[in-house]
Design an enzyme around this catalytic site. Structure first.
Site, PDB file in Angstrom:
ATOM      1  N   ARG A   1       0.464  -1.175  -0.150  1.00 21.01           N
ATOM      2  CA  ARG A   1       0.100   0.093   0.193  1.00 21.01           C
ATOM      3  C   ARG A   1       0.421   1.448   0.317  1.00 21.01           C
ATOM      4  O   ARG A   1       0.409   2.062  -0.649  1.00 21.01           O
ATOM      5  CB  ARG A   1      -0.698  -0.125   1.393  1.00 21.01           C
ATOM      6  CG  ARG A   1      -1.902  -0.936   0.875  1.00 21.01           C
ATOM      7  CD  ARG A   1      -3.250  -1.044   2.409  1.00 21.01           C
ATOM      8  NE  ARG A   1      -3.482  -2.283   2.162  1.00 21.01           N
ATOM      9  CZ  ARG A   1      -4.532  -3.414   3.108  1.00 21.01           C
ATOM     10  NH1 ARG A   1      -4.833  -2.213   3.950  1.00 21.01           N
ATOM     11  NH2 ARG A   1      -5.300  -3.905   2.637  1.00 21.01           N
TER      12      ARG A   1
ATOM     13  N   GLU B   1     -13.390 -14.546  12.581  1.00 22.98           N
ATOM     14  CA  GLU B   1     -14.074 -13.474  10.876  1.00 22.98           C
ATOM     15  C   GLU B   1     -13.319 -14.712   9.778  1.00 22.98           C
ATOM     16  O   GLU B   1     -12.655 -14.573   9.553  1.00 22.98           O
ATOM     17  CB  GLU B   1     -12.500 -12.741  10.656  1.00 22.98           C
ATOM     18  CG  GLU B   1     -13.094 -11.806   9.710  1.00 22.98           C
ATOM     19  CD  GLU B   1     -11.576 -10.909   9.056  1.00 22.98           C
ATOM     20  OE1 GLU B   1     -11.337 -10.043   8.108  1.00 22.98           O
ATOM     21  OE2 GLU B   1     -10.623 -10.490   9.950  1.00 22.98           O
TER      22      GLU B   1
ATOM     23  N   LYS C   1     -17.319 -11.148  12.921  1.00 13.40           N
ATOM     24  CA  LYS C   1     -16.495  -9.884  12.555  1.00 13.40           C
ATOM     25  C   LYS C   1     -17.076 -10.793  10.862  1.00 13.40           C
ATOM     26  O   LYS C   1     -15.704 -11.218  10.166  1.00 13.40           O
ATOM     27  CB  LYS C   1     -14.884  -9.630  12.336  1.00 13.40           C
ATOM     28  CG  LYS C   1     -14.813  -8.920  11.444  1.00 13.40           C
ATOM     29  CD  LYS C   1     -13.176  -8.215  10.914  1.00 13.40           C
ATOM     30  CE  LYS C   1     -13.059  -7.326  10.501  1.00 13.40           C
ATOM     31  NZ  LYS C   1     -11.632  -7.237  10.838  1.00 13.40           N
TER      32      LYS C   1
ATOM     33  N   SER D   1     -14.687  -4.462   5.658  1.00 15.45           N
ATOM     34  CA  SER D   1     -14.990  -3.728   4.299  1.00 15.45           C
ATOM     35  C   SER D   1     -14.505  -4.810   3.087  1.00 15.45           C
ATOM     36  O   SER D   1     -15.749  -4.469   2.208  1.00 15.45           O
ATOM     37  CB  SER D   1     -14.843  -2.168   5.186  1.00 15.45           C
ATOM     38  OG  SER D   1     -12.861  -2.080   4.759  1.00 15.45           O
ATOM     39  N   GLY D   2     -13.882  -5.577   3.490  1.00 15.24           N
ATOM     40  CA  GLY D   2     -13.559  -6.342   2.123  1.00 15.24           C
ATOM     41  C   GLY D   2     -13.116  -5.973   0.954  1.00 15.24           C
ATOM     42  O   GLY D   2     -13.575  -6.061   0.412  1.00 15.24           O
TER      43      GLY D   2
ATOM     44  N   ARG E   1      -9.142  -0.948   5.198  1.00 14.65           N
ATOM     45  CA  ARG E   1      -8.860   0.571   4.752  1.00 14.65           C
ATOM     46  C   ARG E   1     -10.358   1.390   3.991  1.00 14.65           C
ATOM     47  O   ARG E   1     -10.212   2.100   3.491  1.00 14.65           O
ATOM     48  CB  ARG E   1      -8.836  -0.362   2.968  1.00 14.65           C
ATOM     49  CG  ARG E   1      -7.271  -0.373   2.608  1.00 14.65           C
ATOM     50  CD  ARG E   1      -7.177  -1.407   1.175  1.00 14.65           C
ATOM     51  NE  ARG E   1      -8.171  -2.577   1.139  1.00 14.65           N
ATOM     52  CZ  ARG E   1      -8.402  -3.859   0.980  1.00 14.65           C
ATOM     53  NH1 ARG E   1      -8.244  -4.027  -0.481  1.00 14.65           N
ATOM     54  NH2 ARG E   1      -8.712  -4.715   1.133  1.00 14.65           N
TER      55      ARG E   1
END
Length: 349
Positions: free
Chosen positions: A33, A177, A219, A261-262, A294
């Protein structure tokens, strides 16, 4: 294991319309990133960026807990203050990612199994002593031609349950998750069916491993069509499919569901979370919160670009996204909130 403390911590993580900030990217992911923004991929750059996040003014108004990475939990501010102390002083509960990543599943082409159970009991003890009070483990499920297999779902569900049991033994709230990935051309209905199957399987294994549902957080992914699906779905459709799925699969004893958010855009993640709370909040047995990475961090990273002169503007962007998601928890988020905020007029150095 102190059951009362586990339950209190789990409830605190989803209390007061707050949510979780995931800043648990592995070093390679963080570096990728950074590379896209022209930022040096060094330990010091990662430390500086994480300091920017945890020192954001008023962050604790919107964020109840933050998920850290092993490198991060050991880092300090430039003045020598441990990150853990900064986080706790801000009224935020520290957490830690403890899986070691998704690897290829033997005998399952295109499928993944998350690893990290070896030595986990000792690592959890260390993290608890360092100040962490919850942990996270991510399993990934891919929708594709002939997948996921039942073996993949079962293997990941069992690993999640074993991890969760070890967490509670160590006094840490497990954030469980199971992520059904957005990649693919599957429909909203296919994602709903599969997400329900995955969640039912996960909770079956959690029960078998004697995990206390009152002392954990779920999650999951939102129920969404694949990124390549030709049919777009509105926020209300996503909200209805997601809530329907959760009501069928998630025990009422679980204190909260904090969505990942994926890969959704910041605005879409907020709008879809808002639709769930605006339409269904008063009828749901668990809090519907956020655990975004993100979808909270990205605007701040794009402004910062590794430059000290941009820190304040980046923190304003981070706080804005956190505030939008707290509004979404109340069912009060509106697209107009994006237009009224002035961070896009701030000129980065």
């Amino acid at each position: 294991m102190n059951t009362r403390e586990l339950i209190n911590t789990a409830r605190a993580l989803v209390a007061n319309d707050k949510g979780l900030l995931a800043m648990d990217e592995s070093n390679p992911t963080c570096n990728k990133r950074f590379a896209k923004q022209g930022i040096h991929q060094t330990e010091e750059a990662r430390r500086a960026y994480r300091e920017l996040i945890i020192t954001t003014p008023r962050l604790g108004e919107c964020v109840s807990g933050t998920i850290l990475y092993d490198e991060t939990i050991r880092q300090r501010k430039k003045d020598g203050t441990p990150f853990i102390k900064v986080i706790i002083d801000a009224g935020i509960i520290p957490g830690i990612k403890v899986d070691t990543g998704a690897k290829d599943l033997a005998g399952g082409p295109g499928e993944k199994i998350t690893e990290g159970l070896d030595g986990l009991r000792d690592r959890l003890k260390e993290y608890f002593q360092m100040g962490a009070r919850f942990a996270k483990w991510r399993a990934v499920i891919t929708i594709g031609a002939g997948i996921p297999s039942r073996g993949c779902i079962e293997a990941n569900a069992q690993a999640l349950a074993r991890y969760a049991a070890l967490c509670q033994e160590a006094g840490l709230v497990p954030v469980v998750e199971p992520e059904v990935l957005m990649e693919g051309d599957h429909t909203l209905e296919r994602c709903r069916e599969l997400t329900e199957e995955v969640l039912r399987t996960v909770f079956g294994h959690l029960y078998t491993q004697r995990v206390n549902p009152e002392g954990m957080i779920l999650k999951p992914n939102m129920v969404l069509p694949g990124l390549m699906c030709p049919k777009e779905e509105g926020a209300d459709d996503v909200a209805e499919a997601t809530v329907q799925c959760l009501l069928r699969a998630v025990p009422a004893a679980v204190p909260g569901v904090a969505f990942l958010s994926g890969g959704q855009s910041c605005e879409l993640a907020s709008a879809r979370l808002n639709a769930m709370n605006a339409r269904f909040k008063s009828h749901l047995p668990w809090a519907v919160a956020f655990s975004f990475a993100r979808a909270i961090q990205q605007p701040a990273l794009e402004i910062w670009k590794g430059r000290e002169a941009n820190v304040v503007a980046a923190q304003q962007a981070l706080y804005h996204r956190a505030r939008c998601n707290r509004a979404a928890r109340r069912g009060e988020y509106q697209a107009a909130m994006e237009k009224t905020w002035e961070w896009d007029t701030v000129k980065a150095a």
